[in-house]
Design a protein around this motif. Structure first.
Motif, PDB file in Angstrom:
ATOM      1  N   ILE A 492       5.913 -53.366  -6.961  1.00  0.00           N
ATOM      2  CA  ILE A 492       4.473 -53.439  -7.193  1.00  0.00           C
ATOM      3  C   ILE A 492       3.752 -52.449  -6.280  1.00  0.00           C
ATOM      4  CG2 ILE A 492       2.451 -54.949  -7.164  1.00  0.00           C
ATOM      5  CD1 ILE A 492       4.383 -57.332  -7.474  1.00  0.00           C
ATOM      6  N   ASP A 493       2.962 -51.590  -6.880  1.00  0.00           N
ATOM      7  CA  ASP A 493       2.120 -50.654  -6.130  1.00  0.00           C
ATOM      8  C   ASP A 493       0.975 -51.443  -5.489  1.00  0.00           C
ATOM      9  OD1 ASP A 493       0.112 -48.763  -5.420  1.00  0.00           O
ATOM     10  OD2 ASP A 493       0.901 -47.323  -6.864  1.00  0.00           O
ATOM     11  N   ARG A 494       0.824 -51.284  -4.179  1.00  0.00           N
ATOM     12  CA  ARG A 494      -0.199 -52.036  -3.460  1.00  0.00           C
ATOM     13  C   ARG A 494      -1.617 -51.666  -3.886  1.00  0.00           C
ATOM     14  NH1 ARG A 494       3.678 -51.132   0.555  1.00  0.00           N
ATOM     15  NH2 ARG A 494       2.666 -49.199   1.221  1.00  0.00           N
ATOM     16  N   ASN A 495      -1.781 -50.532  -4.577  1.00  0.00           N
ATOM     17  CA  ASN A 495      -3.106 -50.119  -5.047  1.00  0.00           C
ATOM     18  C   ASN A 495      -3.508 -50.802  -6.350  1.00  0.00           C
ATOM     19  OD1 ASN A 495      -3.697 -48.152  -2.966  1.00  0.00           O
ATOM     20  ND2 ASN A 495      -2.065 -46.925  -3.878  1.00  0.00           N
ATOM     21  N   VAL A 496      -2.603 -51.623  -6.880  1.00  0.00           N
ATOM     22  CA  VAL A 496      -2.884 -52.343  -8.122  1.00  0.00           C
ATOM     23  C   VAL A 496      -3.158 -53.804  -7.779  1.00  0.00           C
ATOM     24  CG1 VAL A 496      -2.084 -52.914 -10.439  1.00  0.00           C
ATOM     25  CG2 VAL A 496      -1.322 -50.791  -9.341  1.00  0.00           C
ATOM     26  N   SER A 497      -4.302 -54.294  -8.194  1.00  0.00           N
ATOM     27  CA  SER A 497      -4.663 -55.685  -7.911  1.00  0.00           C
ATOM     28  C   SER A 497      -4.569 -56.531  -9.175  1.00  0.00           C
ATOM     29  CB  SER A 497      -6.076 -55.759  -7.334  1.00  0.00           C
ATOM     30  OG  SER A 497      -7.025 -55.237  -8.242  1.00  0.00           O
ATOM     31  N   ASN A 498      -4.690 -57.829  -8.995  1.00  0.00           N
ATOM     32  CA  ASN A 498      -4.607 -58.815 -10.084  1.00  0.00           C
ATOM     33  C   ASN A 498      -3.227 -58.869 -10.730  1.00  0.00           C
ATOM     34  OD1 ASN A 498      -7.242 -59.531  -9.681  1.00  0.00           O
ATOM     35  ND2 ASN A 498      -8.053 -58.406 -11.434  1.00  0.00           N
ATOM     36  N   VAL A 499      -2.203 -58.424 -10.016  1.00  0.00           N
ATOM     37  CA  VAL A 499      -0.829 -58.536 -10.512  1.00  0.00           C
ATOM     38  C   VAL A 499      -0.302 -59.898 -10.091  1.00  0.00           C
ATOM     39  CG1 VAL A 499       1.489 -57.585 -10.436  1.00  0.00           C
ATOM     40  CG2 VAL A 499      -0.485 -56.055 -10.342  1.00  0.00           C
ATOM     41  N   VAL A 500       0.037 -60.724 -11.064  1.00  0.00           N
ATOM     42  CA  VAL A 500       0.511 -62.080 -10.791  1.00  0.00           C
ATOM     43  C   VAL A 500       1.947 -62.190 -11.282  1.00  0.00           C
ATOM     44  CG1 VAL A 500       0.128 -64.553 -11.185  1.00  0.00           C
ATOM     45  CG2 VAL A 500      -1.825 -62.984 -11.073  1.00  0.00           C
ATOM     46  N   VAL A 501       2.855 -62.370 -10.343  1.00  0.00           N
ATOM     47  CA  VAL A 501       4.275 -62.452 -10.694  1.00  0.00           C
ATOM     48  C   VAL A 501       4.524 -63.642 -11.608  1.00  0.00           C
ATOM     49  CG1 VAL A 501       6.557 -62.978  -9.765  1.00  0.00           C
ATOM     50  CG2 VAL A 501       5.134 -61.240  -8.668  1.00  0.00           C
ATOM     51  N   TYR A 502       5.236 -63.373 -12.706  1.00  0.00           N
ATOM     52  CA  TYR A 502       5.618 -64.415 -13.657  1.00  0.00           C
ATOM     53  C   TYR A 502       7.012 -64.073 -14.162  1.00  0.00           C
ATOM     54  CZ  TYR A 502       5.770 -67.168 -17.948  1.00  0.00           C
ATOM     55  OH  TYR A 502       6.147 -68.033 -18.948  1.00  0.00           O
ATOM     56  N   THR A 503       7.917 -65.054 -14.143  1.00  0.00           N
ATOM     57  CA  THR A 503       9.314 -64.774 -14.481  1.00  0.00           C
ATOM     58  C   THR A 503       9.732 -65.347 -15.827  1.00  0.00           C
ATOM     59  OG1 THR A 503      10.108 -66.757 -13.325  1.00  0.00           O
ATOM     60  CG2 THR A 503       9.927 -64.709 -12.035  1.00  0.00           C
ATOM     61  N   GLY A 504       8.774 -65.810 -16.623  1.00  0.00           N
ATOM     62  CA  GLY A 504       9.092 -66.259 -17.976  1.00  0.00           C
ATOM     63  C   GLY A 504       9.304 -65.079 -18.909  1.00  0.00           C
ATOM     64  N   ALA A 505       9.396 -65.362 -20.196  1.00  0.00           N
ATOM     65  CA  ALA A 505       9.756 -64.329 -21.170  1.00  0.00           C
ATOM     66  C   ALA A 505       8.751 -63.190 -21.238  1.00  0.00           C
ATOM     67  CB  ALA A 505       9.916 -64.965 -22.553  1.00  0.00           C
ATOM     68  N   ALA A 506       7.456 -63.465 -21.029  1.00  0.00           N
ATOM     69  CA  ALA A 506       6.449 -62.409 -21.112  1.00  0.00           C
ATOM     70  C   ALA A 506       6.463 -61.489 -19.899  1.00  0.00           C
ATOM     71  CB  ALA A 506       5.061 -63.022 -21.287  1.00  0.00           C
ATOM     72  N   GLY A 507       7.135 -61.906 -18.817  1.00  0.00           N
ATOM     73  CA  GLY A 507       7.290 -61.044 -17.651  1.00  0.00           C
ATOM     74  C   GLY A 507       6.009 -60.852 -16.862  1.00  0.00           C
ATOM     75  N   ILE A 508       6.089 -59.982 -15.862  1.00  0.00           N
ATOM     76  CA  ILE A 508       4.960 -59.750 -14.972  1.00  0.00           C
ATOM     77  C   ILE A 508       3.761 -59.150 -15.707  1.00  0.00           C
ATOM     78  CG2 ILE A 508       5.631 -57.414 -14.266  1.00  0.00           C
ATOM     79  CD1 ILE A 508       4.813 -58.192 -11.396  1.00  0.00           C
ATOM     80  N   GLY A 509       4.009 -58.563 -16.875  1.00  0.00           N
ATOM     81  CA  GLY A 509       2.934 -57.969 -17.665  1.00  0.00           C
ATOM     82  C   GLY A 509       2.155 -58.964 -18.492  1.00  0.00           C
ATOM     83  N   TRP A 510       2.356 -60.268 -18.263  1.00  0.00           N
ATOM     84  CA  TRP A 510       1.665 -61.286 -19.067  1.00  0.00           C
ATOM     85  C   TRP A 510       0.143 -61.120 -18.999  1.00  0.00           C
ATOM     86  CZ3 TRP A 510      -1.713 -65.146 -17.371  1.00  0.00           C
ATOM     87  CH2 TRP A 510      -1.859 -65.274 -15.978  1.00  0.00           C
ATOM     88  N   ASN A 511      -0.368 -60.551 -17.881  1.00  0.00           N
ATOM     89  CA  ASN A 511      -1.823 -60.365 -17.773  1.00  0.00           C
ATOM     90  C   ASN A 511      -2.164 -58.899 -17.476  1.00  0.00           C
ATOM     91  OD1 ASN A 511      -1.026 -60.159 -15.052  1.00  0.00           O
ATOM     92  ND2 ASN A 511      -2.921 -61.078 -14.316  1.00  0.00           N
ATOM     93  N   MET A 512      -1.386 -57.968 -18.029  1.00  0.00           N
ATOM     94  CA  MET A 512      -1.586 -56.565 -17.650  1.00  0.00           C
ATOM     95  C   MET A 512      -2.951 -56.022 -18.082  1.00  0.00           C
ATOM     96  SD  MET A 512       1.170 -54.635 -20.073  1.00  0.00           S
ATOM     97  CE  MET A 512       1.287 -54.887 -21.845  1.00  0.00           C
ATOM     98  N   ASP A 513      -3.625 -56.692 -18.993  1.00  0.00           N
ATOM     99  CA  ASP A 513      -4.982 -56.266 -19.337  1.00  0.00           C
ATOM    100  C   ASP A 513      -5.977 -56.581 -18.225  1.00  0.00           C
ATOM    101  OD1 ASP A 513      -4.112 -58.871 -20.313  1.00  0.00           O
ATOM    102  OD2 ASP A 513      -6.162 -59.175 -21.007  1.00  0.00           O
ATOM    103  N   ARG A 514      -5.550 -57.349 -17.220  1.00  0.00           N
ATOM    104  CA  ARG A 514      -6.417 -57.682 -16.097  1.00  0.00           C
ATOM    105  C   ARG A 514      -6.059 -56.889 -14.831  1.00  0.00           C
ATOM    106  NH1 ARG A 514      -8.849 -59.133 -19.478  1.00  0.00           N
ATOM    107  NH2 ARG A 514     -10.119 -57.566 -18.452  1.00  0.00           N
ATOM    108  N   TRP A 515      -4.993 -56.098 -14.886  1.00  0.00           N
ATOM    109  CA  TRP A 515      -4.644 -55.276 -13.732  1.00  0.00           C
ATOM    110  C   TRP A 515      -5.765 -54.278 -13.438  1.00  0.00           C
ATOM    111  CZ3 TRP A 515       1.010 -53.740 -15.482  1.00  0.00           C
ATOM    112  CH2 TRP A 515       1.837 -54.862 -15.379  1.00  0.00           C
ATOM    113  N   GLN A 516      -5.992 -54.019 -12.156  1.00  0.00           N
ATOM    114  CA  GLN A 516      -7.011 -53.052 -11.737  1.00  0.00           C
ATOM    115  C   GLN A 516      -6.402 -52.093 -10.719  1.00  0.00           C
ATOM    116  OE1 GLN A 516     -10.340 -55.357 -10.308  1.00  0.00           O
ATOM    117  NE2 GLN A 516     -11.165 -55.644 -12.372  1.00  0.00           N
TER     118      GLN A 516
END
Length: 527
Positions: A492-516
């Motif tokens: 994870i790049d420290r310059n990216v915020s709102n990254v929420v680790v998730y280990t289910g099938a959708a993966g860490i990108g489950w909320n990638m539309d909210r990454w900043q």
């Protein structure tokens, strides 16, 4: 005079070069990118949800602590009481695809028909076996799912990420209007359904990207697919929810050169399994990355063919007796650097507090029994997984070593990669007859979400008796052998915020539309 004017004229400026994929925010996943159809066999095998979950969102989405959150921007649900559970789905009036066409019940009817006819569609949606019917009218915004008597307690897992696809695009592909398409879906006639099934199965592949087919009703849409299989996502201007914080994002397959992406400053997030990836030096000057490791909630599992000699449950039971899950989990831990434990439970997630209530059922299957495995002496089993992978190769090698004394030969047949489509399977011929197709592998090794893989009751304490019955039946029939928890490691790049680790099938990108992104560098510096 004319010559003088020509000589002094200002030359036309050179057009700006087209941006490269590496000029954009990059997110690399841990599997090949083959399709956006997460319900097709190749999509299930490659965990297509990590991409298509933000193209074709589910009625319920994972929360940051693993809870299930209603996706009320898309749909509201109402469960009705009765012996036959019924759930009414009401789609938002604003829910449209990226081509402006409305999301309707026809899209969900297509998902139901695909999941209910796995031989014809090449699908893998086990929970659809619980559904008796889906009632709706063509183009309607409301529909009802009626479950078989006593079933449907896992109804929130239906229509998962990436499994509800644009019915109107499929209809156009096969040359049907909406009425003819709707009637064909409900006809139970293989001849009418077959062209729909072929378009559903093959029309969402990424190596032959068709923008008219792959329209989205999520926050992103696919703009293009690059030479290395990377998928360029852009904001879906027709999205009915909040627009993504990052307007353009490139999803890179596992086959892309991670180090090259780092060197070009194109990699911001990576979803993998190695705690110390060889391609990344965290101590390099100016490195912006952190690594977060986790024991994932999915279970690395061996799924079997449903046609061929390993479709016989006695053979599968014999194989299970020679596999040592402790050494398989140990090899997965050694290669990944993430300490994972062996898993023997099917019906609930291995990290669910309920899992401990199955130890009396699961325990006897966790010990090696070479004498019991003798029933399969002389047999060989070809195992495949989605791509070349040192960790999974070590797991298969552990199986080979532990089964060798029983006379069972375990062969790693992965080569460049396999999917569930490479398993031996039954099908439906042109005349409606059952056909058998040999596969290039007998079993597939991949991560499984027990909540969608097994057709049983919900994981609740008040359903314990039925859950235990289901676990006993699954160890008897053995459509799959659970092996170990899946290790996960996120760069994870420290310059990216709102990254929420998730280990289910959708993966860490489950909320990638909210990454900043903060401290964004100009694209020219990434060249």
């Amino acid at each position: 005079m004319v010559a003088s004017l020509v000589a002094c004229s200002t030359p036309e400026p050179e057009p700006a070069p087209e941006p490269k994929s590496t000029d954009y925010f990059g997110y690399q996943i841990n599997n090949p990118l083959l399709t956006t159809n997460a319900a097709a066999n190749d999509g299930v095998a490659t965990n297509a949800q990590v991409l298509s979950g933000r193209l074709y969102p589910a009625p319920f989405v994972p929360g940051p602590s693993g809870q299930t959150i209603p996706n009320s921007d898309l749909v509201t649900t109402q469960m009705l009481p009765g012996a036959n559970r019924q759930v009414i789905y009401t789609l938002s009036a604003d829910a449209v695809f990226s081509d402006g066409k409305h999301v309707t019940c026809s899209d969900y009817l297509l998902a139901y028909e695909a999941g209910s006819n796995p031989e014809l569609f090449g699908s893998h949606l086990p929970l659809m076996e619980q559904v008796e019917k889906v009632t709706c009218l063509p183009g309607a915004k409301q529909f009802t799912v009626v479950f078989k008597e006593g079933e449907g307690s896992r109804w929130r897992e239906l229509f998962g990420p990436g499994t509800v696809l644009p019915a109107h695009a499929v209809a156009k592909k096969v040359g049907m209007d909406s009425t003819a398409f709707f009637e064909a879906l409900q006809s139970d006639d293989p001849d009418q359904i077959r062209p729909i099934a072929e378009a559903w199965r093959n029309g969402f592949t990424l190596d032959e990207f068709d923008p008219e087919m792959q329209v989205s009703f999520g926050p992103f849409r696919i703009e293009s697919v690059g030479d290395e299989g990377e998928v360029k996502l852009v904001s879906n201007e027709h999205y009915y929810g909040d627009q993504p914080s990052i307007e353009t994002l490139v999803v890179w397959p596992s086959t892309a050169d991670s180090k090259e992406l780092v060197d070009k400053k194109a990699l911001r997030i990576a979803d993998g399994s190695a705690a110390e990836p060889q391609w990344l030096d965290l101590n390099a000057e100016g490195s912006p990355y952190d690594i977060e490791t986790s024991v994932g909630e999915l279970t690395d599992t061996l799924r079997f063919e449903n046609a061929g000699e390993w479709a016989d449950q006695d053979a599968r039971q014999a194989l299970a007796k020679c596999i040592d899950p402790n050494t398989v989990a140990g090899e997965s831990s050694r290669v990944s650097g993430v300490d994972v434990r062996p898993v023997g439970v099917h019906v609930v997630k291995h990290n669910d507090p309920l899992a401990r209530h199955f130890q009396d059922i699961v325990g006897p299957h966790m010990a090696v029994d070479h004498e019991g495995a003798e029933k399969a002496r002389g047999m060989e089993i070809k195992v495949g997984y989605s791509r070349e992978d040192e960790r999974k190769a070590a797991m298969v090698e552990a199986m080979r070593v532990s089964c060798e004394p029983s006379g069972i030969t375990v062969i790693d047949a992965t080569e460049e990669g396999k999917t569930l489509d490479d398993l031996g399977k039954t099908g439906i011929g042109e005349w409606g007859e059952e056909t058998v197709e040999d596969g290039s592998i007998d079993a597939f090794l991949g991560a499984v979400d027990p909540m969608v893989e097994y057709n049983t009751v919900d994981a609740r304490a008040n359903e314990m008796e039925k859950l235990r019955e289901a676990e006993e039946k699954l160890w008897e029939e053995l459509p799959a052998i659970p092996l170990a928890a899946q290790p996960r490691a996120f760069v994870i790049d420290r310059n990216v915020s709102n990254v929420v680790v998730y280990t289910g099938a959708a993966g860490i990108g489950w909320n990638m539309d909210r990454w900043q992104v903060a401290n964004e560098e100009p694209a020219s510096e990434n060249e």
